[in-house]
Enzyme design. Structure first.
Site: not given
Length: 327
Positions: A141, A267, A296
């Site tokens: 991320s 996501d 995610h």
């Protein structure tokens, strides 16, 4: 590089991106990993806490693991790959970004999506103090955005850095910020904001000349946080300027290190701009994989070894094989 066809098959229950994300973030456990903490100083006299875990035999290879927003070195998406790589003769170092190791950092500024100097400090530490000849980087991320930006910036990437993997990366921060503020992501956004505000309140006590009580009260959203704190504390004009300068999308064309980017199509944090098909096709070093499911950082598989973790190891193994064959 042609787009990589994904082989990820999600368990039926976790084809729902929300469930995959929540389960992975709140309920996954990784046992059997021992970490040792080391503190290093950064080039600007702050510090980073590094959590090391080692292969059974002496290794000349290490993987640097970078967590996401308000994560740390003990999150399962960090300890999972650390354990897997240790079991396959590669040491692992989990980087806790400034203020994320359980102790506030020394200064008012902390970490953000484009803070690549800290990553470079860790890379240099692995080379100069630890003596590793092979370095791999895996970012999740926000950590993935830092990884991609670092590799594509106008800086000399050490030859010891052999490959990188970035997972669930909002490579276009502006649109991803908008997406994160939508109703479907409200629970996630509120959780992030709560943690960030708790830290900022402590900084306000230490640095009362830097932020006012009124400014703190004005922060209602993550965008507000970036407007009031992130941008100002780190030398950007405002949140928009921060997003524009730090989005890794613009740096992909300059990456010369073999890099695998895995972004799931379901996501909920990502937008169409976060699937850089054009950039991947135009750069032979970018391998873009877009699984249909995974949410995610929710690439759940049996055995508690996530698909993105096994995929990262296989990618590095293939890069090493290709490099050996080309000699």
């Amino acid at each position: 590089m042609p787009i990589v066809e994904s082989t990820f098959k999600s368990p039926f229950l976790f084809k729902n991106g929300f469930l995959a994300t929540v389960y992975s973030g709140l309920f996954r456990k990784v046992k059997g990993l021992t970490q040792e903490r080391e503190r290093i100083d950064t080039r600007d006299n702050d510090f980073l806490d590094l959590d090391w875990s080692y292969a059974n035999d002496n290794s000349n290879a290490v993987i640097i693991l970078l967590h996401g927003l308000e994560g740390h070195g003990q999150r399962p998406y960090i300890t999972g790959p650390a354990k897997l790589f240790n079991q396959n003769s590669i040491d692992a170092v989990a980087v806790n970004f400034r203020g994320c190791s359980g102790e506030d950092n020394r200064f008012y500024n902390s970490y953000h999506s484009g803070a690549t100097n800290d990553l470079d400090d860790v890379v240099q530490h692995c080379i100069k103090q630890k003596g590793y000849s092979k370095i791999y980087i895996k970012g999740i991320s926000l950590g993935g955005n830092i990884t991609l930006k670092y590799l594509g910036e106008k800086r000399d990437i050490p030859s010891q850095v052999k490959a990188a993997i970035a997972v669930s990366v909002p490579v276009h921060l502006i649109s991803s910020s908008v997406e994160l503020h939508k109703l479907k992501n409200k629970a996630f956004a509120n959780r992030f904001l709560r943690h960030l505000l708790d830290k900022l309140k402590k900084k306000a006590e230490r640095f009362p000349d830097k932020i006012t009580h009124e400014s703190l009260k004005s922060i209602k959203t993550l965008r507000d946080f970036d407007e009031v704190y992130t941008s100002k504390a780190h030398g950007f004009k405002n949140a928009q300027d921060y997003y524009e300068q730090c989005s890794s999308l613009q740096f992909l064309k300059h990456i010369n290190t073999p890099t695998l980017l895995i972004n799931a199509l379901n996501d909920s944090f990502l937008t169409p701009e976060c699937f850089p098909i054009k950039e991947a096709k135009e750069n032979e070093n970018i391998y873009l994989e877009m699984p249909e499911h995974g949410g995610h950082v929710g690439f759940i598989q049996k055995g508690n070894i996530y698909y993105n973790e096994k995929r990262a190891f296989d990618f590095i193994k293939k890069i090493n094989l290709t490099s050996t064959q080309s000699l």
